[in-house]
Scaffold this motif. Structure first.
Motif, mmCIF file in Angstrom:
data_model
loop_
_atom_site.group_PDB
_atom_site.id
_atom_site.type_symbol
_atom_site.label_atom_id
_atom_site.label_comp_id
_atom_site.label_asym_id
_atom_site.label_seq_id
_atom_site.Cartn_x
_atom_site.Cartn_y
_atom_site.Cartn_z
ATOM 1 N N ILE A 163 46.254 30.261 44.495
ATOM 2 C CA ILE A 163 45.318 30.439 44.684
ATOM 3 C C ILE A 163 43.800 31.895 43.969
ATOM 4 O O ILE A 163 43.123 32.078 43.519
ATOM 5 N N ALA A 164 44.739 32.121 43.941
ATOM 6 C CA ALA A 164 44.299 33.484 43.088
ATOM 7 C C ALA A 164 44.346 33.380 41.961
ATOM 8 O O ALA A 164 43.353 33.815 40.825
ATOM 9 N N GLY A 180 41.455 31.214 41.739
ATOM 10 C CA GLY A 180 40.221 32.180 41.867
ATOM 11 C C GLY A 180 39.593 32.999 40.562
ATOM 12 O O GLY A 180 37.739 33.187 40.418
ATOM 13 N N ARG A 227 37.527 30.292 38.818
ATOM 14 C CA ARG A 227 36.332 29.978 38.703
ATOM 15 C C ARG A 227 35.115 31.438 38.669
ATOM 16 O O ARG A 227 34.000 30.490 38.651
ATOM 17 N N THR A 228 35.228 32.542 38.793
ATOM 18 C CA THR A 228 34.810 33.530 39.028
ATOM 19 C C THR A 228 34.680 34.034 37.366
ATOM 20 O O THR A 228 33.526 33.794 37.106
ATOM 21 N N VAL A 277 30.296 35.437 43.070
ATOM 22 C CA VAL A 277 29.999 34.696 44.721
ATOM 23 C C VAL A 277 28.663 35.517 44.629
ATOM 24 O O VAL A 277 27.807 34.666 44.988
#
Length: 162
Positions: A22-23, A26, A29-30, A36
């Motif tokens: 998950i990290a 993330g 994605r960033t 965000v």
């Protein structure tokens, strides 16, 4: 080790493994889409129904001789490329909508921006992974850029020229 302890160790290992996955997703994605807060600001801007009113621009006080006229790429894949400086910001990164699109593996999607303010040009890092450097100093806040001082973004080096 009894079966209950073995099962708890296996479940713990799977939990840690999933947290790592998950990290990693993330971070990717960033890097691809920006933080965000930037995505929310962009999507909020798209939802506005009222047309934007143009702001009156105050002309900066600067002499024509000392003001930079172009942004020149001095090193990297785009060496020799130059952009004429106007009174609008220049975004730099791998994104297709950037003013200067870099094909540099060490550049983020939205890496940095150059913008005019009070008669001078400033460089600002936009939360990039590898940082933006102005003459070997890491840029942590909007910083004035003197003419001829190198700006390094990954393997790409830029300079303001007259």
């Amino acid at each position: 080790m009894n079966p209950l302890e073995l099962t708890l160790v296996r479940i713990g290992f799977l939990a840690v493994l999933w947290l790592f996955v998950i990290a990693a997703v993330g971070v990717v994605r960033t890097d691809m889409f920006g933080p965000v807060s930037q995505r929310r600001r962009r999507s909020a801007g798209r939802q506005a129904t009222l047309p934007r009113q143009p702001r009156p621009r105050a002309k900066p006080v600067r002499s024509a001789r000392s003001a930079p006229q172009q942004l020149l790429v001095t090193a990297g894949a785009l060496a020799g490329t130059s952009l004429v400086l106007a009174d609008e910001q220049i975004t730099i990164g791998r994104a297709d909508d950037a003013t200067l699109v870099l094909s540099d593996d060490y550049a983020s999607t939205r890496h940095a921006r150059l913008f005019p303010q009070d008669g001078q040009w400033l460089v600002e890092d936009l939360g990039s992974t590898n940082g933006t450097y102005l003459d070997r100093q890491k840029v942590t806040q909007p910083t004035p850029v003197p003419i001829g001082v190198p700006i390094r973004i990954g393997k790409t080096v830029l300079e303001l020229r007259r």
